[in-house]
Write a protein that holds these residues in place. Structure first.
Motif, short mmCIF file in Angstrom:
data_model
loop_
_atom_site.label_atom_id
_atom_site.label_comp_id
_atom_site.label_asym_id
_atom_site.label_seq_id
_atom_site.Cartn_x
_atom_site.Cartn_y
_atom_site.Cartn_z
N THR A 97 0.86 -1.08 -0.47
CA THR A 97 -0.10 0.02 0.10
C THR A 97 0.99 1.45 0.09
O THR A 97 0.73 2.26 -0.47
N LEU A 98 1.75 1.02 0.52
CA LEU A 98 2.79 2.88 0.95
C LEU A 98 3.60 2.83 -0.08
O LEU A 98 4.10 4.20 -0.50
N TYR A 99 3.55 2.03 -0.91
CA TYR A 99 4.60 2.52 -2.35
C TYR A 99 3.72 2.20 -2.84
O TYR A 99 4.71 2.44 -4.52
N LEU A 148 -1.05 6.55 -5.13
CA LEU A 148 -1.81 6.89 -3.63
C LEU A 148 -2.37 8.01 -3.06
O LEU A 148 -3.44 7.60 -3.02
N ASP A 149 -2.41 8.70 -4.64
CA ASP A 149 -2.78 9.98 -4.48
C ASP A 149 -4.12 10.17 -5.14
O ASP A 149 -4.89 10.76 -4.86
N GLN A 150 -4.36 8.98 -5.96
CA GLN A 150 -5.80 8.98 -7.14
C GLN A 150 -6.63 8.15 -5.65
O GLN A 150 -7.19 7.98 -6.32
N MET A 151 -6.46 7.65 -5.34
CA MET A 151 -7.02 6.93 -4.28
C MET A 151 -7.76 7.13 -3.62
O MET A 151 -9.19 6.14 -3.70
N GLY A 152 -6.97 7.65 -2.50
CA GLY A 152 -8.37 8.68 -1.97
C GLY A 152 -9.10 6.84 -0.90
O GLY A 152 -8.71 6.54 0.11
N TYR A 153 -10.09 7.39 -0.40
CA TYR A 153 -11.45 6.43 0.26
C TYR A 153 -11.24 5.06 -0.26
O TYR A 153 -11.21 4.09 0.62
N GLN A 154 -10.67 5.01 -1.79
CA GLN A 154 -10.71 3.23 -2.03
C GLN A 154 -9.56 3.03 -1.57
O GLN A 154 -9.19 1.57 -1.78
N GLN A 155 -8.56 3.27 -0.63
CA GLN A 155 -7.61 2.79 -0.24
C GLN A 155 -7.49 1.72 0.35
O GLN A 155 -8.48 1.40 1.44
N PRO A 156 -6.80 0.69 0.69
CA PRO A 156 -7.15 -0.76 1.73
C PRO A 156 -6.64 -0.06 2.69
O PRO A 156 -5.71 0.48 2.92
N VAL A 199 -4.42 0.15 5.46
CA VAL A 199 -2.30 -0.13 5.86
C VAL A 199 -2.69 -1.70 6.75
O VAL A 199 -2.89 -1.73 7.49
#
Lengths: 333, 176
Positions: free
Chosen positions: B69-71, B75-83, B85
């Motif tokens: 995830t951190l790599y 990340l900037d485009q994912m926003g709320y969809q981020q899994p 960490v």
């Protein structure tokens, strides 16, 4: 793999599927956070633990972002912890100290922040002697604001790291009994702990002389107690607050000797505690005043673990607020 | 939506067995092999390969899990969809080892790019190889797999979904 272990893994991944959505671009306090939000921060922090333990102690999650440490009060631990947390995520860090800055020339908080923002910063970490200053700031800037301690109000990352440390040691906070001991009235650490612990299902006891209890303590979700010895045996964790020297000699503070006799954690008192009680302290410790040296360095002490976990929690918080800000930018186009 | 089964349960096992055989015969050259699965399906596939390698007489192969995830570069485009960490668990020294990265589906190659960066922050492996259950094409980076269960040409608007019995109610790979 045993069936049970398989089930466990299945559940773990199922939880991953039901993604919790973090939407706050500011972290101002723990009072407003829901249980889910608190758990999400703690879970996210678990994912940052290994960064501090490996060959290259850095990940690129905040690469190209700028974090400002905007400190209007003295701080070593919190400031360094935020600084290192930001660096470990590859952000650039700008250190701002009120002393010797434009603030001493009379600049307002808002102007200071707006000027910093004009340089293109992403996150302001603020410590201020006035409760509510981080909130005020969050109302007038576009960047993220993280409260690093405001007056007697809150110190959310300290509360989170205390809670993270307890959860790490015990697995679950539900029903855990936690005593916060000392000068509660003037402690933002106590407040953040009270809100966070209460929301997560722990039982909070405030212990200290009546003069150092906050006004309106009966409105808080806590049990107030003035006799440490009466309750120490039931406690799972003891969070010993620092005695603030500037208060000694004031009418609200008992003499040092009296305070020590009634509220310090010493070997004699420790005998009444559960053998596995967690001893915590937000630092810096006044050795021999609120906490005896042998206990601070003893097997029950979580104090250095708290410091390590502070870094982990702050990485998680910086990461989460930045992600929420990125999402908000996306919607604004 | 119309779905098409790409691999049935038996074919998944067959593909993994074949990959394990290839890993055993080639990856070990010049160093001892270790597996690193990318969360979350890659983690399960790595565990299975570990078992298969052991069946083939390779002994107890080190196996770790990588959270990328951190790599990620989005990340900037994912926003709320981020899994969320999650932790990376590699409790062995990767220096001078031959690391076989394991993932379920190879598509743009961006996850693998992130995984390579993440892995190298843990040390300097002698070599990094890539094993994937399905290669669906449409690469956006110059990345290729060394061990592949099944190659397909999937239309850009379709998703390749891998279901594994450890975490899902079924075991198959479908195109949907």
């Amino acid at each position: 793999m045993t069936t049970k272990a398989k089930q466990g893994q299945k559940m773990k991944l199922a939880e991953t599927k039901d993604r919790f959505v973090w939407t706050r671009k500011h972290l101002l306090g723990l009072e407003d956070l829901s249980k889910q939000e608190l758990v999400h921060i703690l879970d996210t922090a678990e994912g940052f633990k290994d960064i501090s333990e490996r060959a290259i102690k850095k990940a690129p999650a905040l690469r190209g972002k700028v974090v400002v440490n905007l400190f209007f009060e003295d701080s070593t631990r919190t400031r360094n912890s935020f600084r290192l947390a930001a660096s470990r995520l590859s952000a650039d860090v700008l250190e701002f100290t009120a002393k010797g800055s434009s603030v001493s020339k009379g600049e307002t908080l808002r102007d200071t922040a707006k000027n910093l923002e004009a340089m293109g910063i992403d996150i302001i970490v603020i410590r201020h002697s006035a409760g509510g200053a981080p909130y005020l700031l969050s109302q007038c800037v576009d960047c993220c604001v993280v409260n690093a301690g405001d007056g007697f109000h809150e110190h959310p990352t300290q509360g989170l790291l205390d809670i993270f440390t307890m959860r790490e040691a015990r697995g679950d906070l539900t029903g855990m009994k936690v005593a916060i001991v000392g000068d509660i009235a003037h402690s933002r650490v106590a407040r953040s702990n009270i809100w966070g612990l209460h929301t997560l299902g722990a039982e909070v006891f405030l212990v200290g002389p009546p003069t150092l209890m906050p006004s309106g303590a009966d409105q808080l979700p806590v049990t107030v107690c003035h006799d440490f010895d009466e309750i120490i045996g039931e406690m799972d964790a003891l969070n010993m607050l620092r005695v603030q020297f500037e208060r000694i000699g004031s009418p609200t503070f008992p003499s040092v000797r009296e305070y020590s006799r009634l509220f310090a954690l010493n070997s004699e008192r420790m005998k009444r505690a559960k053998p596995d009680v967690l001893v915590m302290h937000p630092g810096p410790i006044n050795r021999g005043l609120e906490l005896e040296s042998e206990i601070a360095d003893g097997p029950n002490s979580m104090i250095l673990r708290q410091v390590t976990n502070g870094l982990t929690i702050r990485m998680a918080v910086l990461f989460l607020v930045n992600q929420a800000a990125a999402e908000k930018r996306k919607h604004e186009g | 939506m119309a779905t098409k089964v790409i691999l049935e349960s038996g074919q998944i096992s067959g593909a993994l067995e074949e990959m394990a055989g290839q890993i055993l015969s080639s990856a070990g050259e010049g160093g001892s092999v270790a597996l690193v699965g990318i969360r979350s399906r890659g983690e399960l596939l790595a565990e299975r390969l570990k078992g298969l390698l052991s069946d083939l007489g390779a002994g107890e192969v080190d196996c770790g899990t990588l959270d990328i995830t951190l790599y990620r570069d989005d990340l900037d485009q994912m926003g709320y969809q981020q899994p969320t960490v999650r932790s990376t668990e590699i409790d062995f020294d990767i220096n001078d080892r031959v690391i076989v990265l394991v993932d379920d589906v190879l598509n743009t190659g961006r996850s693998i790019r992130a995984a390579l960066d993440a892995l190298i922050d843990f040390g300097r492996p002698k070599a990094i190889r890539l094993a994937v259950l399905v290669d669906r094409g449409a690469r956006e980076l110059p990345i290729a797999a060394d061990y592949v269960g099944k190659v397909i040409e999937a239309p850009a608007d379709k998703r390749v979904q891998v279901y594994l019995s450890e975490v899902d109610d079924t075991e198959k790979v479908i195109l949907e």
